[in-house]
Scaffold this active site. Sequence first.
Site, mmCIF file in Angstrom:
data_model
loop_
_atom_site.group_PDB
_atom_site.id
_atom_site.type_symbol
_atom_site.label_atom_id
_atom_site.label_comp_id
_atom_site.label_asym_id
_atom_site.label_seq_id
_atom_site.Cartn_x
_atom_site.Cartn_y
_atom_site.Cartn_z
ATOM 1 N N GLY A 91 -14.150 29.341 75.034
ATOM 2 C CA GLY A 91 -15.165 28.462 75.619
ATOM 3 C C GLY A 91 -16.297 29.274 76.231
ATOM 4 N N SER A 165 -19.405 24.738 86.797
ATOM 5 C CA SER A 165 -19.043 25.549 85.636
ATOM 6 C C SER A 165 -19.892 26.810 85.550
ATOM 7 C CB SER A 165 -19.217 24.732 84.348
ATOM 8 O OG SER A 165 -19.182 25.597 83.233
ATOM 9 N N ASP A 305 -8.527 28.980 86.672
ATOM 10 C CA ASP A 305 -7.683 29.517 85.599
ATOM 11 C C ASP A 305 -6.273 29.851 86.083
ATOM 12 O OD1 ASP A 305 -9.792 29.297 83.842
ATOM 13 O OD2 ASP A 305 -10.482 31.344 84.169
ATOM 14 N N ARG A 336 -4.505 20.998 80.219
ATOM 15 C CA ARG A 336 -3.560 21.733 81.082
ATOM 16 C C ARG A 336 -2.849 20.819 82.066
ATOM 17 N NH1 ARG A 336 -6.804 27.405 81.985
ATOM 18 N NH2 ARG A 336 -6.297 28.216 79.925
ATOM 19 N N ARG A 381 -2.711 30.887 78.911
ATOM 20 C CA ARG A 381 -2.268 30.858 80.313
ATOM 21 C C ARG A 381 -0.984 30.040 80.478
ATOM 22 N NH1 ARG A 381 -6.430 33.737 82.270
ATOM 23 N NH2 ARG A 381 -8.526 33.143 81.653
HETATM 24 C C1 S3P Z 1 -15.476 31.193 82.913
HETATM 25 C C2 S3P Z 1 -15.644 30.043 83.618
HETATM 26 C C3 S3P Z 1 -14.587 29.034 83.795
HETATM 27 C C4 S3P Z 1 -13.216 29.587 83.463
HETATM 28 C C5 S3P Z 1 -13.234 30.364 82.181
HETATM 29 C C6 S3P Z 1 -14.189 31.549 82.301
HETATM 30 C C7 S3P Z 1 -16.611 32.122 82.765
HETATM 31 O O1 S3P Z 1 -14.841 27.938 82.931
HETATM 32 O O2 S3P Z 1 -12.282 28.541 83.392
HETATM 33 O O3 S3P Z 1 -11.953 30.846 81.867
HETATM 34 O O4 S3P Z 1 -16.403 33.289 82.372
HETATM 35 O O5 S3P Z 1 -17.743 31.711 83.041
HETATM 36 P P1 S3P Z 1 -15.821 26.728 83.354
HETATM 37 O O6 S3P Z 1 -17.201 27.257 83.390
HETATM 38 O O7 S3P Z 1 -15.617 25.697 82.283
HETATM 39 O O8 S3P Z 1 -15.329 26.274 84.691
#
Ligand code: S3P
Length: 424
Positions: A91, A165, A305, A336, A381
């Site tokens: 993501g 986010s 996380d 999750r 995870r």
């Molecule tokens: C992350 C942000 C978080 C986290 C992901 C890594 C990042 O996601 O859960 O594992 O590196 O910016 P969200 O931006 O969807 O909260």
Amino acid sequence: MTTRTFSGPIPFQGIVRVPGDKSISHRALMIAALGEQPCTIKGLSNGDDVVRTRQAVESLGAQVEIAESGEVTVTGGVSGTRSPIDLGNSGTGIRLMAGLVASFDFTTTLDGDASIRQRPMDRIIAPLSEMGASITGSGDSGSLAPLTIEGRPLRGIEYILPVASAQVKGAVLLAALRAEGPTTVHETVPTRAHTEEMLAAAGVSLERGDRSVTVWPGKVDPPDIDVPGDPSQAAFWLVGACLAPSSRLVVQNVYLGPARGGFVEILQRMGAEMIVDPESGNIEARSSELKGARVASHELPGCIDEVPILAVAAAAAEGTTVFEGIGELRIKETDRVAAIAEMLVVLGARCQIDGDTLEITGVGRAEALGSGTVDSRGDHRMAMAAAIAGSVGGGSMTVEGFEATHTSYPSFARDLDASRGWTP
Ligand code: S3P
């Protein structure tokens, strides 16, 4: 599919070094790709997610050399793409990359695996479109991957994050580097600050307020970087040490910056004996008697996380632990909330979900955790949380889909074997 069984309890002792932080690793590669001078990255995460980002920046035109030591040298240059770019399970990779490519004068298709194709992309499509980007998504809503991005000139915007986010914040800030005029992102709850920290280190004009960051467009001059250990991976070991008997373990050189150490505070609130050394980034944990605690929604971005492994701690603790504001967990690598609920049934803990609140009533001590089988659902995870639960409990835990650990921590099983032992 790989299935492994973990039995316990065996003490967690000694010194552990975890892979380089995943969030920093993605950004290090992307920021290096935007620079003009070669820069070296030490300690880059070797997980599949970051390998995909490395391949993505190569496919955009950056040159990447990997030394035998693992040190990576990136010579920046974004010139075009051998589309589509496959970001796998990541993501962070796909969302940040969308911001990076949006202003370049070529068309890019960003795609990923089956899980990525179900995760919401409207959260980055909205602000990037407001900046002038042209992004066409897939699915009925048009907001799923694969995303086709036709490069366009961008303009700076003022944006209030509707969800907490760091991926969205990062996508907008990377796009802002080549927009016309400044871009400000406001957040109501602070999220991890890697993008702004790393852009500032790369000489970008940037102003950080209490809950906002403004970026002015300009050149990027990425410095060499030594990536610190990933706190999200450290969390598995530290919870293991808190729960297993006769344990005392140190995880070395962990990143301790904003919005990443929430799990330490929460574990300490639960009664964990943990010591953090801010100088070295070392975190020590010992066998502890844990009790339930309340985690408020504003704390969730700081431990987002770590909820799967905190749920294991809560399952072993005495009393009830409450996590408020867990909605974002439903749209991670898997749902999750559902995955944690399934794992808790196997562990014998009581689990109640009411809207965005998760309540876990523990069995009182790790030795009393139940035995059984947990499906990782392809989520790294969940696989690691279940493996730790099996290693600290009095019985055993079979983890189906254990190969998911390769997403972020390919040597997790080997490290766990070295210190604890598993039975196939
Ligand atoms: C992350 C942000 C978080 C986290 C992901 C890594 C990042 O996601 O859960 O594992 O590196 O910016 P969200 O931006 O969807 O909260």
